[in-house]
Design a protein around this motif. Structure first.
Motif, PDB file in Angstrom:
ATOM      1  N   LEU A  71       0.832  -1.215   0.000  1.00  0.00           N
ATOM      2  CA  LEU A  71       0.000   0.000   0.000  1.00  0.00           C
ATOM      3  C   LEU A  71       0.860   1.256   0.000  1.00  0.00           C
ATOM      4  O   LEU A  71       0.636   2.181  -0.775  1.00  0.00           O
ATOM      5  CB  LEU A  71      -0.924   0.000   1.227  1.00  0.00           C
ATOM      6  CG  LEU A  71      -2.048  -1.035   1.240  1.00  0.00           C
ATOM      7  CD1 LEU A  71      -2.656  -1.132   2.641  1.00  0.00           C
ATOM      8  CD2 LEU A  71      -3.128  -0.691   0.218  1.00  0.00           C
ATOM      9  N   LYS A  72       1.885   1.243   0.868  1.00  0.00           N
ATOM     10  CA  LYS A  72       2.743   2.429   0.990  1.00  0.00           C
ATOM     11  C   LYS A  72       3.545   2.696  -0.275  1.00  0.00           C
ATOM     12  O   LYS A  72       3.815   3.832  -0.623  1.00  0.00           O
ATOM     13  CB  LYS A  72       3.693   2.256   2.168  1.00  0.00           C
ATOM     14  CG  LYS A  72       3.025   2.510   3.508  1.00  0.00           C
ATOM     15  CD  LYS A  72       4.039   2.513   4.626  1.00  0.00           C
ATOM     16  CE  LYS A  72       3.424   3.059   5.895  1.00  0.00           C
ATOM     17  NZ  LYS A  72       4.285   2.930   7.044  1.00  0.00           N
ATOM     18  N   GLU A  73       3.930   1.608  -0.953  1.00  0.00           N
ATOM     19  CA  GLU A  73       4.755   1.772  -2.154  1.00  0.00           C
ATOM     20  C   GLU A  73       3.915   1.880  -3.419  1.00  0.00           C
ATOM     21  O   GLU A  73       4.447   1.848  -4.530  1.00  0.00           O
ATOM     22  CB  GLU A  73       5.742   0.603  -2.256  1.00  0.00           C
ATOM     23  CG  GLU A  73       6.776   0.662  -1.150  1.00  0.00           C
ATOM     24  CD  GLU A  73       7.747  -0.519  -1.172  1.00  0.00           C
ATOM     25  OE1 GLU A  73       7.586  -1.413  -2.031  1.00  0.00           O
ATOM     26  OE2 GLU A  73       8.656  -0.527  -0.323  1.00  0.00           O
ATOM     27  N   ASP A  74       2.609   1.959  -3.232  1.00  0.00           N
ATOM     28  CA  ASP A  74       1.701   2.100  -4.364  1.00  0.00           C
ATOM     29  C   ASP A  74       1.867   0.955  -5.368  1.00  0.00           C
ATOM     30  O   ASP A  74       1.919   1.155  -6.574  1.00  0.00           O
ATOM     31  CB  ASP A  74       1.952   3.459  -5.042  1.00  0.00           C
ATOM     32  CG  ASP A  74       0.665   4.034  -5.584  1.00  0.00           C
ATOM     33  OD1 ASP A  74      -0.411   3.495  -5.263  1.00  0.00           O
ATOM     34  OD2 ASP A  74       0.750   5.006  -6.361  1.00  0.00           O
ATOM     35  N   GLU A 107      -4.067   3.779   4.945  1.00  0.00           N
ATOM     36  CA  GLU A 107      -3.447   3.750   3.610  1.00  0.00           C
ATOM     37  C   GLU A 107      -4.478   3.450   2.522  1.00  0.00           C
ATOM     38  O   GLU A 107      -4.437   4.024   1.435  1.00  0.00           O
ATOM     39  CB  GLU A 107      -2.319   2.700   3.557  1.00  0.00           C
ATOM     40  CG  GLU A 107      -1.104   3.045   4.412  1.00  0.00           C
ATOM     41  CD  GLU A 107      -0.327   4.258   3.895  1.00  0.00           C
ATOM     42  OE1 GLU A 107      -0.429   4.600   2.704  1.00  0.00           O
ATOM     43  OE2 GLU A 107       0.378   4.896   4.710  1.00  0.00           O
ATOM     44  N   LYS A 117      -5.991   6.195  -0.566  1.00  0.00           N
ATOM     45  CA  LYS A 117      -6.047   5.966  -2.022  1.00  0.00           C
ATOM     46  C   LYS A 117      -7.445   6.211  -2.581  1.00  0.00           C
ATOM     47  O   LYS A 117      -7.712   5.957  -3.752  1.00  0.00           O
ATOM     48  CB  LYS A 117      -5.655   4.508  -2.320  1.00  0.00           C
ATOM     49  CG  LYS A 117      -4.203   4.200  -2.058  1.00  0.00           C
ATOM     50  CD  LYS A 117      -3.905   2.740  -2.383  1.00  0.00           C
ATOM     51  CE  LYS A 117      -2.496   2.379  -1.982  1.00  0.00           C
ATOM     52  NZ  LYS A 117      -1.477   3.204  -2.658  1.00  0.00           N
TER      53      LYS A 117
END
Ligand SMILES: [Fe+2]
Length: 238
Positions: free
Chosen positions: A102-105, A134, A138
């Motif tokens: 999630l954090k690194e997309d 997170e 988005k």
């Protein structure tokens, strides 16, 4: 408005199942998958979101492998003339790998703006709050899989209510209402229904044997009285 009949709750869309052969603890073969999908069709479903497990420890599945798997199922359905819309999602374990994704997309298997997440059955994961944050950042909606099955919440709907107020949708499994997972889980499912804390009814279908319990659940005295307007299942039909 009341949409069901007195015999059964009729749903047309399901959001939780394990119908891609050989990728998790769900169906093992394409034949099993098709056999189950035929049963869903008989029950009146026209759309299934299938949600293979993705977890660091047990099922480190890659989205592209799952996309190939769902295409194989869809091709077979069309070959056999079975009219069922299938969409790929995933059931993400709330673990470190998921938070990192999630954090690194990274490549996220969301469906119609939703992301299905589960936790382990005995401990509430400390990173869950961060995961929710997170997902919401988005612009997506987290959906918690089977909140009635987590031992750390038995007898306590307050935490579930709090999470729901923070935007986490709740997916309760139909067969929980007939005690398929045990009496504590049944009790929790009933409490969640009574307190109007259910957003989706899901099947969490893994095998043909479980179909009988889905049918029993939908026909249970609890679900057959449920007002479909209280559920988001129907909103998934496009
Ligand atoms: Fe599941």
């Amino acid at each position: 408005m009341f949409f069901g009949t007195k015999d059964q709750l009729f749903l047309r869309a399901d959001i939780h199942s394990h119908l891609i052969p050989g990728v998790d603890d769900g169906v093992k073969t394409l034949e099993q998958s098709i056999e189950i999908i035929r049963e869903f069709q008989k029950l009146g479903y026209s759309k299934l979101i299938t949600t293979p497990h993705i977890s660091e420890s047990h099922y480190p599945n890659y989205p592209d492998t799952l996309r190939k798997g769902v295409l194989i199922v869809m091709e077979e359905l069309s070959k056999q003339g079975i009219n069922m819309e299938i969409e790929l999602g995933a059931e993400y374990m709330a673990d470190g790998a998921f938070l990192k994704l999630l954090k690194e997309d990274g490549d996220l298997l969301s469906w119609q703006g939703y992301v299905l997440v589960e936790t382990g059955f005995s401990n509430y994961p400390l990173i869950f709050d961060e995961i929710i944050f997170e997902i919401k950042a988005k612009g997506l909606h987290p959906v918690l899989a089977h909140p009635e099955r987590y031992g750390y919440w038995f007898g306590n709907t307050k935490s579930i209510k709090n999470l729901r107020e923070r935007g986490v949708k709740m997916q309760v499994t139909a067969s929980s209402f007939v005690g398929y997972y045990g009496s504590d889980q049944k009790k929790m499912a009933k409490s969640l229904l009574k307190e109007s804390l259910i957003d989706f009814i899901g099947s969490d279908m893994h095998s043909y044997d479980q179909m009988e319990y889905l049918k029993r659940g939908l026909a249970s005295q609890y679900l057959r009285k449920l007002d479909l307007e209280k559920l988001l299942n129907e909103s998934l039909l496009t």
